[in-house]
Design a protein around this motif. Structure first.
Motif, short mmCIF file in Angstrom:
data_model
loop_
_atom_site.label_atom_id
_atom_site.label_comp_id
_atom_site.label_asym_id
_atom_site.label_seq_id
_atom_site.Cartn_x
_atom_site.Cartn_y
_atom_site.Cartn_z
N GLY A 161 3.97 31.35 -10.60
CA GLY A 161 2.63 31.10 -9.63
C GLY A 161 3.14 30.40 -8.10
N LYS A 162 3.53 29.11 -8.45
CA LYS A 162 4.79 28.38 -7.93
C LYS A 162 5.25 29.27 -6.81
N LYS A 165 -6.42 28.96 -12.42
CA LYS A 165 -5.62 28.93 -10.74
C LYS A 165 -4.18 28.46 -11.44
N GLY A 166 -3.20 28.51 -10.39
CA GLY A 166 -1.83 28.00 -10.66
C GLY A 166 -1.17 29.22 -11.40
N VAL A 207 -1.01 34.38 -2.23
CA VAL A 207 -1.87 33.39 -2.25
C VAL A 207 -2.57 33.75 -2.82
N TYR A 238 -2.78 33.33 -6.76
CA TYR A 238 -2.58 31.87 -7.64
C TYR A 238 -3.49 30.88 -7.44
N GLU A 239 -4.43 31.50 -5.73
CA GLU A 239 -5.82 30.72 -6.51
C GLU A 239 -6.58 31.75 -6.92
N SER A 243 2.06 38.50 1.01
CA SER A 243 2.04 36.79 1.14
C SER A 243 0.30 36.49 0.65
N TYR A 258 3.83 31.75 -4.80
CA TYR A 258 3.39 30.70 -2.90
C TYR A 258 3.85 30.94 -2.65
N LYS A 259 5.29 29.84 -3.10
CA LYS A 259 6.20 29.60 -1.52
C LYS A 259 6.44 30.56 -1.11
#
Length: 189
Positions: free
Chosen positions: A12-13, A104-105, A95, A98-99, A91, A16-17
């Motif tokens: 997930g991180k 979440k995350g 997001v 992820y959100e 993208s 997101y990046k």
């Protein structure tokens, strides 16, 4: 033996990046290409096509040739915009996963894939509608029936695509509904 897979949180991180980096890269390109498309459309339709009326090359009206040139230029620009919008759509899907994901995350590949299908489908429907608004006049100048046939095909395709979007999100919606129902059951105890 393969390396262990990353956890949903690490994935997930990473998603997101990548999403943030892609927004920085693609958003300016989209804005610039849209501005170019608008300029080509305005100058083509309000300057060059009116100027060309009354001119002929043998039996071919120069107006139709200029219209075809404008149409091709706009199609090329729209393809460039679509490529960048697809990157932005990826993208946005990252997001959203992820959100809004089940936790979440944390993001799973299946969840990200479903969001991408949904976001791409919605994007393509909106781009097709906008492209027809932009190019419909050029198509009608070539032949009125051409614009009508293209519009009918876009409508049929858009409806099929929206069904696909709904199907892609159905698994995610079912997961949310299950989690919500579990929380309600726990409150009732």
């Amino acid at each position: 033996m393969s390396a262990p897979t990353a956890s949903a949180e690490e994935f997930g991180k990473e998603v997101y990046k990548k999403a943030i980096m892609e927004v920085r890269d693609s958003a300016p390109k989209v804005v610039i290409n849209i501005a170019i498309a608008v300029l080509v459309w305005v100058i083509g339709n309000y300057v060059f096509i009116p100027i060309s009326q009354g001119y002929f090359i043998q039996s071919m009206a120069v107006t139709q040739l200029i219209n075809l040139i404008v149409l091709i230029a706009l199609a090329v620009i729209l393809l460039r915009i679509l490529k960048e919008l697809r990157d932005l759509s990826d993208s946005a899907a990252g997001v959203a996963a992820y959100e809004l994901g089940s936790r979440k995350g944390e993001v799973t590949k299946d969840e990200l894939h479903n969001y991408k299908i949904a976001f791409h489908g919605l994007l393509y429907v909106f781009v097709a509608a906008a492209a027809f608004l932009l190019l419909g006049n050029q198509l009608a100048l070539l032949h009125p029936a051409l614009a009508a046939v293209v519009l009918i095909l876009i409508v049929i395709w858009a409806i099929a695509t929206l069904f696909r979007v709904g199907h892609a999100l159905s698994d995610t919606v079912h997961e949310y509904a299950d989690e919500w129902a579990k929380r309600l059951e726990e409150r009732a105890r």
